[in-house]
Design a protein around this motif. Structure first.
Motif, mmCIF file in Angstrom:
data_model
loop_
_atom_site.group_PDB
_atom_site.id
_atom_site.type_symbol
_atom_site.label_atom_id
_atom_site.label_comp_id
_atom_site.label_asym_id
_atom_site.label_seq_id
_atom_site.Cartn_x
_atom_site.Cartn_y
_atom_site.Cartn_z
ATOM 1 N N ARG A 19 7.637 44.730 29.668
ATOM 2 C CA ARG A 19 6.454 44.994 28.828
ATOM 3 C C ARG A 19 6.345 43.955 27.702
ATOM 4 N N GLN A 20 7.466 43.516 27.176
ATOM 5 C CA GLN A 20 7.422 42.458 26.158
ATOM 6 C C GLN A 20 6.879 41.159 26.743
ATOM 7 N N ARG A 22 4.622 40.967 28.997
ATOM 8 C CA ARG A 22 3.163 41.135 29.026
ATOM 9 C C ARG A 22 2.579 41.003 27.625
ATOM 10 N N GLU A 23 3.225 41.616 26.636
ATOM 11 C CA GLU A 23 2.731 41.505 25.254
ATOM 12 C C GLU A 23 2.702 40.054 24.813
ATOM 13 N N GLY A 24 3.699 39.286 25.258
ATOM 14 C CA GLY A 24 3.787 37.890 24.862
ATOM 15 C C GLY A 24 2.912 36.970 25.690
ATOM 16 N N ARG A 287 7.914 38.116 23.056
ATOM 17 C CA ARG A 287 6.696 38.204 22.243
ATOM 18 C C ARG A 287 6.595 37.053 21.244
#
Lengths: 327, 327
Positions: A19-20, A22-24, A287
């Motif tokens: 998920r990080q 994707r956030e990044g 991120r």
């Protein structure tokens, strides 16, 4: 904006890290799947990844071609590429090079610090260059589209690999020794011939490779990249963070001594500081790539140079080097 | 003319045989690569095939999809598909099903004569059906696109596999027991449910599966196929010769007892006739498929039925069953 590709990570993978990514906005990552593993043990790592791809189809995808990076971006996922940091999974069998390529592996280091069956590692006293098997293996890697990675090799071995390889090779995660003298970093004597043959260097944020270690500033790191762009041409440069997020210190022991020694060898660390070092304040996880992008602009690099370094150069390199030579 | 596909051979491969495939106009062959081999031993067979593909690029090509058969025909080569006659290469690890599919394997028998970890073989006294692992393995095979093959399984196991599988399954090489009663042949009680779920039967010319053995006539073989078409529908029928050309008799010993017995077990043979039986006069190698094609027409089958049986039915089945279920 260009692609965002990190050309080396070895995290303790989890949904949190995916998920990080994707956030990044990370479009692609080359992940290390093995250090000292045998072929059969390597297959277990591939199985673990297959489970993650099945469990998290909205976050990550198995990737083997440059086009997969575009697919990943278009579908909001991160493309995962596989690599080895040691040739141990091919054992003593040249036929396994084709097999691991069929299984999706795209980078293989010829050595990890020590002498291997193929070449000499950067910690050996005497670097004797490519072995007989090493020369054959480089030719076979060229044929099938498995990239030669010399990140943990000695200088002579690296120079001989550059010379022997009919296709560009890579140093996926290291820095210039003129910025920070370390056994794992490389000088102009190696990097210039590497880039002259179309090779790529990925800059590492692993503290042992950084000037001032964990206290390295983003300004210093980005100025080093700008200086490297002047010396080598920005198109040959990219990122290979060597991020080992969430790994317990037992993993750095495995990296350092595998099963080859009963005594501890601290490698880049020491008895006083034997575990993973603290990451620099400006790069803790996926991120934080924006800090590097901003830092590169701040030292005066152009947008197109920055796009190249943040991912487009690796993307171009993937497109040219992951397929069989005759395709 | 339709495609010519033989859905099972286990020859002692050589340039001679590859050239005979071309002379015979064979577009695709499903080749057995393992009987009792472990995963690691299976990989060595894949390596041997990679060498042949590299040595004979004008004669054969590695194939994993139905479209590869068209490519092979268009380029004057034979498409080679891989299969296992026993689940031994997946050992006790469901994750290896995805791995072997990634390596190009497209058929896997759940058993070879004996009890396996997945199901019961046709030589066991008590067929206990699909095991716990067997049920999980069938679901995983369905998911990735690895076809369940029950050629050497017991009837109960075969019926349970048909029922458990969400995708059609195959008996790649066997004949109807109403034509020739043999432990390896199957009756209507198995074949009818198999075809009702879209399954395929490949007819074998291995003498132990033939009426009158090596003396079987082409008329008898082709009339059996015509009768089978009446009972089951011609679209579910194909060829799976079980050709073991040029194999030494030591190989039939390996097939029969692998490493599971120190005592010889003659299987379909006997102490008096322990080796490979003589092939029928009308089918000795890959140049003889024309005899079957002519024979099928001679017993009154239509051109489209004959085209289907000689390869188009397998081609359709490949197109429907070799890809992941969600693709």
């Amino acid at each position: 904006m260009g692609y965002l590709i990190d050309n080396l990570q070895y995290a303790n993978w989890s949904e949190k890290i995916f998920r990080q990514m994707r956030e990044g906005g990370v479009d692609g990552v080359h992940v290390t799947i093995t250090y000292h593993e045998s072929f059969r043990e390597m297959v277990l790592q591939l199985e673990a990844w297959n489970r993650w791809f099945e469990q998290f189809p909205d976050l990550i995808m198995r990737a083997t071609t440059a086009d997969d990076v575009a697919t990943a971006r278009a579908t909001g996922r991160t493309a995962i590429f596989f690599g080895f940091q040691n040739p141990s999974p091919i054992e003593d069998d040249i036929g396994l090079i084709g097999i691991v390529h069929q299984l999706g592996v795209r980078f293989m280091q010829l050595t990890y610090n020590n002498q291997s069956l193929l070449a000499s590692g950067c910690y050996e006293v005497d670097d004797t260059g490519l072995t007989r098997f090493g020369a054959q293996a480089v030719a076979e890697m060229n044929r099938v589209g498995l990239v030669v990675d010399m990140s943990h090799s000695g200088d002579r071995s690296t120079l001989e690999a550059i010379d022997a390889s009919s296709r560009p090779i890579a140093i996926t995660h290291a820095n210039p020794s003129w910025w920070h003298a370390a056994r794992r970093n490389f000088g102009d004597d190696v990097i210039k011939p590497l880039v002259a043959r179309g090779g790529m260097v990925g800059f590492s944020v692993y503290p042992h490779h950084l000037k001032c270690g964990s206290d390295c500033t983003i300004e210093s790191f980005c100025q080093m990249i700008a200086d490297a762009a002047s010396r080598y041409g920005a198109q040959h440069l990219g990122i290979g963070t060597d991020l080992c997020q969430d790994q317990p210190d037992s993993v750095v022991d495995w990296m350092r001594v595998g099963r080859w020694s009963k005594a501890m060898d601290y490698g880049e660390g020491s008895a006083d500081a034997s575990g993973f070092p603290a990451m620099p304040s400006w790069f803790g996880d996926n991120r934080d790539f924006g800090n590097i992008r901003t830092g590169l602009a701040a030292v005066g690099m152009s947008d197109s140079e920055v796009d190249g370094i943040m991912g487009d150069n690796w993307h171009r390199f993937y497109g040219e080097n992951f397929s069989p030579a005759n395709s």
